[in-house]
Design a protein around this motif. Structure first.
Motif, PDB file in Angstrom:
ATOM      1  N   ILE A 205      25.465  27.578  73.229  1.00 59.20           N
ATOM      2  CA  ILE A 205      25.988  26.271  73.631  1.00 59.20           C
ATOM      3  C   ILE A 205      25.187  25.435  74.644  1.00 59.20           C
ATOM      4  N   ARG A 206      24.583  26.408  75.800  1.00 57.04           N
ATOM      5  CA  ARG A 206      23.473  25.829  76.674  1.00 57.04           C
ATOM      6  C   ARG A 206      22.364  25.499  75.659  1.00 57.04           C
ATOM      7  N   LEU A 207      21.765  26.399  75.137  1.00 59.98           N
ATOM      8  CA  LEU A 207      20.593  26.182  74.292  1.00 59.98           C
ATOM      9  C   LEU A 207      20.646  24.858  73.470  1.00 59.98           C
ATOM     10  N   LEU A 208      21.564  24.943  72.563  1.00 61.39           N
ATOM     11  CA  LEU A 208      21.674  23.650  71.669  1.00 61.39           C
ATOM     12  C   LEU A 208      21.765  22.433  72.382  1.00 61.39           C
ATOM     13  N   ARG A 209      22.638  22.442  73.472  1.00 60.06           N
ATOM     14  CA  ARG A 209      22.627  21.050  74.421  1.00 60.06           C
ATOM     15  C   ARG A 209      21.520  20.586  74.793  1.00 60.06           C
ATOM     16  N   ARG A 210      20.732  21.563  75.273  1.00 60.63           N
ATOM     17  CA  ARG A 210      19.414  21.305  75.952  1.00 60.63           C
ATOM     18  C   ARG A 210      18.237  20.878  74.887  1.00 60.63           C
ATOM     19  N   HIS A 211      18.801  21.084  73.696  1.00 57.98           N
ATOM     20  CA  HIS A 211      17.899  20.499  72.539  1.00 57.98           C
ATOM     21  C   HIS A 211      18.296  19.481  71.982  1.00 57.98           C
ATOM     22  N   GLY A 212      19.313  18.820  72.759  1.00 59.95           N
ATOM     23  CA  GLY A 212      19.738  17.365  72.134  1.00 59.95           C
ATOM     24  C   GLY A 212      20.660  17.664  70.993  1.00 59.95           C
ATOM     25  N   CYS A 213      21.498  18.647  71.053  1.00 57.49           N
ATOM     26  CA  CYS A 213      22.664  18.803  70.032  1.00 57.49           C
ATOM     27  C   CYS A 213      23.831  18.560  70.839  1.00 57.49           C
ATOM     28  N   GLU A 214      24.971  17.909  70.278  1.00 61.19           N
ATOM     29  CA  GLU A 214      26.461  17.766  70.529  1.00 61.19           C
ATOM     30  C   GLU A 214      26.937  18.840  70.084  1.00 61.19           C
ATOM     31  N   VAL A 215      27.593  19.795  70.846  1.00 59.89           N
ATOM     32  CA  VAL A 215      28.312  20.996  70.168  1.00 59.89           C
ATOM     33  C   VAL A 215      29.592  20.831  70.113  1.00 59.89           C
ATOM     34  N   VAL A 216      30.263  20.995  69.061  1.00 54.62           N
ATOM     35  CA  VAL A 216      31.725  20.830  68.823  1.00 54.62           C
ATOM     36  C   VAL A 216      32.513  22.256  68.488  1.00 54.62           C
ATOM     37  N   VAL A 217      33.413  22.571  69.306  1.00 54.25           N
ATOM     38  CA  VAL A 217      34.194  23.800  68.886  1.00 54.25           C
ATOM     39  C   VAL A 217      35.461  23.199  68.435  1.00 54.25           C
ATOM     40  N   PRO A 218      35.606  22.969  66.908  1.00 56.28           N
ATOM     41  CA  PRO A 218      36.699  22.567  66.301  1.00 56.28           C
ATOM     42  C   PRO A 218      37.999  23.148  66.160  1.00 56.28           C
ATOM     43  N   LYS A 219      38.784  22.211  66.503  1.00 52.09           N
ATOM     44  CA  LYS A 219      40.326  22.952  66.573  1.00 52.09           C
ATOM     45  C   LYS A 219      40.644  23.648  65.227  1.00 52.09           C
ATOM     46  N   GLY A 220      41.110  24.875  65.448  1.00 52.18           N
ATOM     47  CA  GLY A 220      41.615  25.582  64.441  1.00 52.18           C
ATOM     48  C   GLY A 220      40.300  26.576  63.672  1.00 52.18           C
ATOM     49  N   ILE A 221      39.273  26.544  64.199  1.00 50.94           N
ATOM     50  CA  ILE A 221      38.276  27.314  63.849  1.00 50.94           C
ATOM     51  C   ILE A 221      38.431  28.868  64.376  1.00 50.94           C
ATOM     52  N   GLY A 222      37.797  29.866  63.665  1.00 47.79           N
ATOM     53  CA  GLY A 222      38.160  31.244  64.148  1.00 47.79           C
ATOM     54  C   GLY A 222      37.419  32.212  63.290  1.00 47.79           C
ATOM     55  N   CYS A 223      38.148  33.333  62.945  1.00 41.67           N
ATOM     56  CA  CYS A 223      37.458  34.399  62.068  1.00 41.67           C
ATOM     57  C   CYS A 223      37.039  33.822  60.673  1.00 41.67           C
ATOM     58  N   CYS A 224      35.737  33.974  60.239  1.00 40.81           N
ATOM     59  CA  CYS A 224      35.277  33.662  59.184  1.00 40.81           C
ATOM     60  C   CYS A 224      35.914  34.236  57.787  1.00 40.81           C
ATOM     61  N   GLY A 225      36.366  35.409  57.996  1.00 40.92           N
ATOM     62  CA  GLY A 225      37.185  36.013  56.967  1.00 40.92           C
ATOM     63  C   GLY A 225      36.241  37.337  56.548  1.00 40.92           C
TER      64      GLY A 225
END
Lengths: 451, 385, 485
Positions: A205-225
């Protein structure tokens, strides 16, 4: 290869896909050479070509598989090294996934095996349960010698010394970009990783923000399966995938997304395959959209380029290529290029294409083969005399980290450090220890791991 | 018609057929009577008295180049074709046999002329063997008549051929004991346009072996590595600029040593002499050819010197030539794990020619000879004692 | 299914299968014998999948002594033995029969000795070809024969088939790089032949073993010649608008006195398939040559300049010389992907006939005509420097009758090769694939002596049954062997 499926069999989309894969295989045997289990066991039945044959026989004849067939297929790591090697582009991943699903549906495992698989499927994908289990395992570890089953012992041994508390960052929220926004990305926060090591998501998250990214942790996201998918438990895995897809589509159709960032390459391989996994599902179209959005963190960082990457010590880094990254996603140079751009000296162990034996739950289910692969990997890594080891997959990190004193970090932690983030925890610890040692023993070179 | 030829060294008249069919007929007839034959080519090498035969057969009248395709690097010739004739024909196209077969006449003081069949039968290979391989490595195919009089072909004229068992290798170096060659196909290669030799003077055998090992581990394609009387030679060949470059690199590698450079024609002359053992010519002392592991050469040479005699080395130390009157068992003891073969001259017993073989190999070899020559009529006593 | 017949299995052996398996298991370590039908099926074929038959059992020993033990049991019980390396043969060299036991060398993988001073390496033969070179990498040496399957194929298989490769124009094939072997005879006896010496004063038995296709013995250890790595190597790519001109160029280069390490040829069918698969950027033309030369940078430049002179006389469509490692990879990429690319088009039969280099244009023309007559497409990709052709006949294995038609077409091509003065197989071996064509190349006497030699090594004819020699030709020998005590 010639195949023998009836029209009725081919009406099933999974069988149709498997037939196409089998038809593309010319049985040349190149895949045997780079298969880790074949290297260890030396029996073609434990190689991709042998397994393809077993699967072909099982599917063509609608067989209830016998114990041996299941054993050989279970021994597959799904490292997909064979797919990198195959000159004919045989899609082994879809074939073995189909076989696992078929076995799960048709074959009755022994009670203890079933119980173990049930347990893993009910714990690992759920960080809360997994954290509790890890604490329990840590407490039980002194008594592990009493356990009769090596698989149970392997589980206890896997528990790390430090079990971090849940990270606030892993809750659904938005992290605004620092400076002007270049991209808006969702972060797949994963499951087991959240219980085992919270530094990875924090650094991402720090790395992405520092490089101009808005980082979203979407509601309901979890294990990929992926974890349950590799056990052939498709109902669970598809349900998890569907939940993720819905969570991501909500963001995508809302404020929009430029990418879904994945920092555990095992998950990345699965998310990128959602289109195939859910091809017959009502969410098929959305699954395909999500699959194309998925990017490994090193892919997105290569696109963005590193800003001012000169804050870290120029350590000698042994880069361990996770199979899901190098074979599953065919990402080979991006992590190394980024590390070099960040000022590190990058070395690679011999046989870097061979799996470390982690492979999801493999180290728990096949401890003998897994520990042999681990020993081989450690020997080749240590032969490069690194000061730090970096990898892009939590599974590999746990596997390798459990056998070496050399500090081990996720690639993203090094990139974060180099671009202004904190020094990764394991490096800080090791350096502190080394410095004390230097004071005590008067050792001149406090760089780690040098011969 | 069978033509008898009085020119062979052997006192008895030699049969010298002019066609393969005639040769086959002759052998079939001898086979039926179990009548032994001494098989020779151009008679330039030893005539073992151990061969118990009163009739000599030579292929020297089966002569002539059958096909030569410079663009395919292949030559087919009848077994009795003189090597000189072949060398002239291929030299006209800038080619040669890369394995540099030696001419034994001067050192063994024999007459006659070397034939291509004799060369193959004895797997004759010169100094370039260390780089380019032996005669057997350049043999593409053979036609021969076996001990029953059957005409057999094996291999062909193409460079890659794995069709069936490789009998060419077996015939090559079998000294006429398995069959009589009637036609051979060989690979030719372009002659390097330039060559130079680096000479290292006043050095020990140990130092020479070290120089050879070092030089042969470089990518500079050293094609000659010989030693004699304190001097070691390294030959480099190739396109002219290539040779200059290689000489520079090798000189730099051995910068601590004094090096003389021998150029082009002088170099060719030098290697011709080393190939044909001119340094051992004009003597009647027995001459031994000893194959050893190169790194063991210094120890073997020390033991040989203790027996009295003179040595020279080739093939990076893997081949020792030894001129000495010492008896066979002493020479074989000195050779240790190497193989010592008496090339002849002087008066040592003929039974010394071939070194003894281990039991399993001897059994296999005997069974193979029995298969090719059930009546035991081809050079009996030569390799089988 | 297909046209090449295998003999009926010996019902007596099949009936004794449980005893045979028990006998093997009783003397071999646990996990060495595989006998369940589900598992033996994976060993029913090699890379020639048109022919399949599960063996009675599979034995995977870890030492030469275990190989010998297994051989001794099979010999005593009169059970045929099929040696198997990595199972990459395109000729069916490792095809079992129902009454045979496979002895695989894949677990014999030790490096026994590396001696750079005497330039050899001694290995167990289950090691892969490429792993030998990998072991030598740091020492600056390599093992020269490089069959296309070198990643996976074993030294045991290389010796059995006398494998070649792209670079044998300069370095020779397996037999030219093999100094010694340790073999297990049909009886289970272990024999050592050759070693570090540069030859032998006796019969060249190693030369006989090499390329004997498992008919004489199983090779478990080998001493291999190793060669210093060249300073560098770079290819040039030359495109021509006709196969004949490409053929002329090959002859011109060879005659010029240059000795490239490889001269590879690809025709238009192959070029199109490769372009669709890996986007090589090869010119769109009738034939492409890839010529690789070795040496220092300056030496390479010098050789490339000479090749350019020869090629430009012939008006090439394109002449592209590599200047960097990346450009070299780009040039080789298409060639290396050729078989994979062809595999994507469908099933193929890969042939291996060799013709004299001067007969290449004629042979290619005739193959084109046959392709039309049979209605099956064929792609040509091969080692042009030595005339070793690899026509790939494309067919659909799931379409009834197509395999048989492809095989018939293949047989015609091989007859063509023999008529042109060449041979049936340049590097893949006879196996079962070319077995019945042997009489085209050899007379009855030519074959008789080869079979007599087999009888010397394998009097009971138990090793690798039904390969190399046509069944009707070998019948008297096999019958005699059955009577032999």
């Amino acid at each position: 290869m010639q195949t023998n499926f009836t029209e009725t069999q081919l009406a099933d989309s999974a069988t149709r896909r498997s037939n196409a894969i089998l038809r593309s295989c010319v049985h040349c045997g190149f895949c045997t050479a780079t298969c880790p289990t074949y290297k260890v066991l030396g029996d073609e039945l434990d190689s991709p070509r042998g397994r393809i044959y077993l699967i072909k026989d099982m599917l063509e004849n609608n067989k209830v598989p016998d114990e041996q067939t299941v054993t050989h297929i279970d021994r597959c790591l799904s490292c997909l090294s064979c797919m990198t090697t195959c000159p004919s582009g045989v899609h082994y991943m879809h074939l073995i996934d189909h076989a696992r699903e078929y076995i799960e549906k048709t074959y009755k495992r022994r009670w203890d095996e079933r119980a173990l698989r049930w347990l893993l499927a009910k714990i690992l994908p759920y960080p809360g349960r997994f954290r509790l289990a890890l604490i329990g395992a840590k407490l039980a570890r002194p008594f592990r010698k009493l356990l009769p089953d090596p698989r149970l012992r392997a589980m206890l041994e896997m528990a790390p010394d430090r079990i971090p508390p849940a990270s606030e960052n892993d809750r659904p929220q938005n992290f605004p970009a620092i400076g002007s926004r270049r991209k808006r990305v969702a972060l797949l926060i994963g499951c087991a990783q959240r219980a085992l090591n919270t530094d990875i998501n924090d650094a991402t998250i720090r790395l992405l923000r520092r490089h101009g990214c808005e980082v979203v942790v979407p509601k309901g996201i979890g294990c990929c399966g992926a974890l349950t998918h590799h056990m052939g438990k498709v109902e669970e895995s598809h349900a998890m995938a569907r939940a993720n897809i819905r969570a991501i589509i909500r963001e995508l159709d809302g404020e929009g997304l430029d990418a879904v960032v994945v920092n555990t390459s095992g998950c990345g391989t699965t998310v990128k395959d959602y289109a195939h996994m859910l091809r017959d599902d009502p969410v098929a179209d959305d699954a395909a959209r999500v699959a194309t959005l998925a990017k490994d963190i090193t892919e997105i960082m290569s696109e963005l380029g590193l800003n001012d990457p000169f804050h870290a010590a120029p350590l000698r880094v042994a880069y361990h290529a996770a199979c899901s990254l190098q074979h599953g996603q065919q990402i080979r140079s991006a992590p190394k290029d980024l590390l070099r751009a960040a000022g590190f000296e990058v070395v690679e162990p011999r046989d870097s294409h061979i799996c470390c034996g982690s492979a999801g739950t493999y180290n728990l289910m096949q401890p003998a083969i897994s520990s042999e692969l681990k020993a081989r990997k450690l020997a080749t890594i240590e032969a490069t005399h690194p000061e730090v080891i970096s990898a892009g997959n939590i599974g590999c990190m746990m596997q390798i980290g459990s056998g070496t004193k050399i500090p081990l970090v996720h690639t993203v932690e090094l990139l974060d450090w180099a671009t202004g983030g904190p020094k990764p925890r394991s490096i800080a610890t090791a350096l502190r220890w080394k410095r004390e040692e230097k004071q005590v023993f008067g050792i001149e070179d406090f760089r780690l791991g040098r011969p | 018609m069978t033509f008898t030829d009085k020119q062979t060294n052997n006192a008895a008249a030699a049969v010298s057929p002019t066609s393969e069919a005639e040769l086959a007929g002759f052998i079939a007839e001898r086979h039926a009577r179990a009548a032994p034959i001494r098989v020779v080519g151009g008679s330039t090498r030893f005539q073992s008295e151990a061969i118990a035969a009163d009739q000599t057969l030579t292929s020297r009248r089966l002569s002539g180049i059958v096909t030569y395709e410079p663009g395919a690097l292949t030559l087919i010739a009848r077994a009795g074709t003189p090597i000189e004739e072949i060398e002239a024909a291929v030299a006209a196209e800038g080619q040669a046999f890369a394995f540099e077969p030696m001419d034994h006449r001067k050192v063994l003081n024999t007459k006659g002329f070397p034939t291509v069949g004799g060369m193959v039968s004895a797997n004759i290979s010169g100094p370039r063997r260390i780089h380019a391989g032996a005669c057997r490595d350049h043999l593409l195919g053979v036609r021969f008549v076996d001990g029953r009089g059957r005409v057999i072909k094996n291999g062909g004229r193409v460079m890659k051929n794995v069709t069936g068992l490789d009998l060419g290798k077996l015939l090559c170096g079998s000294h006429g004991t398995l069959g009589v060659l009637t036609e051979v196909a060989l690979k030719t290669l372009p002659v390097a346009e330039s060559q130079q030799t680096l000479a290292f003077h006043d050095i020990s055998v140990e130092a020479a072996i070290e120089i050879f090992a070092t030089a042969l581990a470089t990518p500079f394609e050293v094609s000659g590595t010989a030693f004699r009387s304190g001097t070691a030679w390294l030959r480099i060949e190739g396109l002219s600029p290539q040779v200059d470059y290689r000489r520079e690199r090798l000189s730099a590698l051995f910068r601590d040593r004094e090096i003389d450079i021998v150029n082009e024609t002088d170099s060719r002359m030098l290697w011709r002499g080393l190939r044909d053992l001119h340094h051992f010519a004009g003597s009647n002392v027995p001459l031994w050819r000893i194959l050893v592991k190169a790194s063991e050469a210094p120890a073997v040479v020390a033991r040989l010197n203790a027996l009295g005699g003179d040595v020279s080395l080739d093939w990076g130390g893997g081949l020792i030539w030894f001129e000495s009157s010492a008896n066979g068992s002493a020479v074989r003891n000195a050779a240790g794990r190497g193989q010592a073969m008496l090339l002849r001259r002087g008066t040592l017993p003929n039974s010394d020619s071939f070194p003894p073989e281990g039991a399993s190999i001897a059994r296999l070899s005997a069974a193979l000879r029995q298969t090719f020559d059930p009546a035991g009529i081809l050079n009996p006593g030569l390799m089988d004692k | 299914m297909s046209t090449i017949a295998m003999p009926e299995p010996d019902v007596g052996i099949l009936a004794r299968a449980p005893q045979i398996i028990a006998a093997l298991e009783s003397v071999l370590s646990a996990g060495t014998v595989i006998s369940s039908p589900e598992e033996t099926r994976a060993y029913e074929c090699d890379a020639l999948t048109a022919y399949r038959c599960p063996p009675l059992a599979v034995v995977l020993p870890r030492t030469t002594e275990e190989v010998a033990t297994a051989m001794r049991v099979c010999h005593e019980l009169r059970v045929p033995v099929v040696p198997r390396g990595a199972g990459t043969s395109l000729a069916g060299g490792a095809l079992p029969t129902a009454d045979s036991v496979i002895i695989g060398t894949m677990r014999l993988r030790e490096i026994l000795e590396v001696d750079t001073a005497n330039r050899y390496i001694r290995v167990q033969t289950g090691i892969t070809n490429l792993a030998v070179s990998a072991e030598l990498e740091a020492e600056g040496f390599f093992y020269a024969p490089d069959p296309s399957s070198q990643l996976a194929c074993t030294i045991a298989g290389n010796i059995a088939m006398n494998s070649g490769g792209a670079h044998c124009l300069k370095y020779g094939v397996t037999t030219n790089n093999l100094m010694g072997v340790r073999i297990v005879m049909a009886t289970g006896d272990i024999v050592e032949l050759g070693g570090p010496l540069l030859g032998t004063s006796g019969l060249d038995l190693i030369g006989l073993i090499c390329g004997s296709e498992g008919q004489l013995a199983i090779v478990t250890e080998a001493t291999l010649r190793i060669v210093p790595k060249p300073e560098g190597a770079r290819p040039v790519l030359i495109g021509f608008d006709s196969a004949e001109t490409a053929g002329e160029c090959v002859g011109g280069i060879i005659r010029s006195g240059l000795l490239p390490v490889a001269i590879e040829y690809m025709d238009d069918v192959c070029l199109r398939a490769v372009e669709a698969f890996v986007k090589t950027g090869y010119p769109n033309c009738a034939a492409v040559l890839i010529v690789e030369v070795e040496g220092s940078e300056a030496e390479i430049d010098h050789q490339i300049a000479r090749i350019r002179l020869i090629a430009e006389e012939l008006n090439p469509v394109e002449f592209r010389a590599s200047r960097t490692a990346e450009e070299s990879l780009a040039i080789w990429k298409g060639r290396k992907s050729a078989f994979g690319a062809m595999g994507r088009l469908g099933d193929y039969l890969c042939l291996d006939g060799t013709v004299p280099v001067s007969k290449l244009p004629h042979t290619l023309k005739r193959i084109g005509e046959l392709s039309k007559a049979y209605g099956l497409e064929v792609a040509n990709v091969f080692h042009a420097g030595d005339g070793n052709m690899h026509p790939l006949i494309l067919f659909n294995a799931n379409a009834p009758g197509e395999l048989e038609r492809a095989e018939e077409f293949g047989a015609d091509i091989l007859r063509l090769c023999v008529d042109a003065g060449g041979c049936l197989t340049g590097e893949h071996g006879v196996g079962i694939e070319k077995r019945d064509l042997m009489t085209k190349q050899y007379t009855a006497d030519d074959l008789a002596i080869q079979m007599e030699i087999k009888s010397v090594f394998d009097p009971a004819w138990l090793l690798n049954p039904a390969k190399v020699f046509p069944l009707e030709v070998s019948q008297p020998h096999r019958e005699a062997a059955a009577r032999c005590p």
